[in-house]
Write a protein that holds these residues in place. Structure first.
Motif, short mmCIF file in Angstrom:
data_model
loop_
_atom_site.label_atom_id
_atom_site.label_comp_id
_atom_site.label_asym_id
_atom_site.label_seq_id
_atom_site.Cartn_x
_atom_site.Cartn_y
_atom_site.Cartn_z
N ALA A 21 0.88 -1.17 0.00
CA ALA A 21 0.00 0.00 0.00
C ALA A 21 0.91 1.22 0.00
CB ALA A 21 -0.90 -0.01 1.23
N ILE A 22 0.86 2.00 -1.05
CA ILE A 22 1.75 3.14 -1.23
C ILE A 22 1.23 4.33 -0.42
CG2 ILE A 22 2.81 4.69 -2.92
CD1 ILE A 22 3.51 1.69 -3.27
N GLU A 23 2.08 4.86 0.46
CA GLU A 23 1.71 6.01 1.29
C GLU A 23 2.12 7.33 0.64
OE1 GLU A 23 0.13 5.86 4.37
OE2 GLU A 23 -0.10 3.70 4.04
N LYS A 24 3.41 7.46 0.30
CA LYS A 24 3.92 8.71 -0.25
C LYS A 24 5.08 8.38 -1.18
CE LYS A 24 5.45 13.28 1.11
NZ LYS A 24 4.58 14.28 0.68
N THR A 25 5.23 9.17 -2.24
CA THR A 25 6.30 8.91 -3.20
C THR A 25 7.28 10.08 -3.22
OG1 THR A 25 5.06 9.87 -5.04
CG2 THR A 25 4.83 7.49 -4.68
N TYR A 26 8.54 9.77 -3.55
CA TYR A 26 9.60 10.76 -3.66
C TYR A 26 10.38 10.50 -4.95
CZ TYR A 26 8.88 11.73 1.31
OH TYR A 26 8.34 12.06 2.51
N GLU A 27 10.88 11.57 -5.55
CA GLU A 27 11.74 11.44 -6.72
C GLU A 27 13.18 11.65 -6.27
OE1 GLU A 27 11.32 13.20 -11.05
OE2 GLU A 27 12.12 14.71 -9.67
N ALA A 28 14.05 10.74 -6.68
CA ALA A 28 15.46 10.81 -6.28
C ALA A 28 16.35 10.62 -7.49
CB ALA A 28 15.76 9.74 -5.23
N PRO A 108 11.29 0.93 -4.79
CA PRO A 108 11.34 1.71 -6.03
C PRO A 108 10.14 1.37 -6.91
CG PRO A 108 12.87 -0.11 -6.16
CD PRO A 108 12.28 -0.14 -4.78
N LEU A 109 9.50 2.41 -7.45
CA LEU A 109 8.34 2.21 -8.31
C LEU A 109 8.66 2.35 -9.79
CD1 LEU A 109 5.61 4.19 -6.34
CD2 LEU A 109 6.06 1.74 -6.31
N ARG A 110 9.44 3.38 -10.13
CA ARG A 110 9.76 3.63 -11.54
C ARG A 110 11.20 4.08 -11.65
NH1 ARG A 110 6.92 7.92 -14.47
NH2 ARG A 110 7.35 9.21 -12.68
N LEU A 111 11.81 3.76 -12.78
CA LEU A 111 13.15 4.23 -13.13
C LEU A 111 13.01 4.90 -14.49
CD1 LEU A 111 16.16 4.19 -12.26
CD2 LEU A 111 16.37 2.05 -13.49
N TYR A 112 13.44 6.15 -14.60
CA TYR A 112 13.20 6.90 -15.83
C TYR A 112 14.24 7.98 -16.01
CZ TYR A 112 10.97 10.01 -12.45
OH TYR A 112 10.72 10.82 -11.36
N PHE A 113 14.29 8.51 -17.22
CA PHE A 113 15.11 9.68 -17.52
C PHE A 113 14.20 10.89 -17.54
CE2 PHE A 113 18.09 6.61 -19.49
CZ PHE A 113 19.24 7.02 -18.86
N LEU A 114 14.59 11.95 -16.85
CA LEU A 114 13.86 13.21 -16.86
C LEU A 114 14.82 14.28 -17.35
CD1 LEU A 114 11.21 14.67 -16.13
CD2 LEU A 114 12.20 15.11 -13.89
N GLU A 121 11.72 6.77 -8.73
CA GLU A 121 10.62 7.16 -7.85
C GLU A 121 10.53 6.10 -6.76
OE1 GLU A 121 6.08 8.65 -8.38
OE2 GLU A 121 6.66 6.86 -9.50
N ILE A 122 10.79 6.51 -5.52
CA ILE A 122 10.71 5.58 -4.39
C ILE A 122 9.47 5.92 -3.58
CG2 ILE A 122 13.17 5.07 -4.26
CD1 ILE A 122 13.36 7.02 -1.96
N ALA A 123 8.93 4.91 -2.92
CA ALA A 123 7.70 5.09 -2.17
C ALA A 123 7.86 4.56 -0.75
CB ALA A 123 6.55 4.38 -2.85
#
Length: 136
Positions: A21-28, A108-114, A121-123
């Motif tokens: 259950a995902i509470e909060k996400t952060y971008e790192a 970790p939820l997603r790995l991407y290039f921005l 994106e870690i949660a």
């Protein structure tokens, strides 16, 4: 050569959304070597077994599989090495408090290039029990 624009998804962790259950996400940001970036640009990564942890006021990402670069040689990286996450100090403190509260983990939820930079994106997530997985 024009600079990359926008977001390009490399890998996503669909199993994490099912198991937690995902509470909060952060971008790192990620600290990577050259061959890791080249391998990611080929779209090769696996987040399934990955997790993040806080140690000594720093955040790390572990067990994320980035395969060796096919055209690399002695400079290649190991596929499942521990990678440092780039976060603000306040975010690291919030994450450490959330994890130490008990029952929560960092996935970790997603790995991407921005805009040409590798991000993850870690949660902050809490594990689901079997009947909760069925309901969702």
């Amino acid at each position: 050569m024009p600079r990359e624009q926008g977001e390009k998804l490399i890998a996503s962790n669909k199993k994490a959304r099912h198991d937690y259950a995902i509470e909060k996400t952060y971008e790192a940001g990620l600290v990577l070597t050259g061959t890791e970036v080249k391998s990611l640009r080929q779209g090769r990564a696996n987040l399934t077994d990955g997790y993040a942890y806080i140690d000594g006021g720093q955040a790390f990402l572990d067990a994320v599989h980035i395969p060796e670069y096919s055209q690399g040689h002695w400079t290649n990286h190991s596929a499942k090495r521990t990678r440092k996450l780039l976060l603000h100090k306040e975010e690291i403190i919030k994450l450490s408090h959330a994890v130490s509260a008990g029952g929560y983990t960092l996935v970790p939820l997603r790995l991407y290039f921005l805009d040409g930079r590798a991000k993850v994106e870690i949660a902050v997530a809490k594990g689901k029990r079997e009947f909760e997985k069925r309901q969702t």
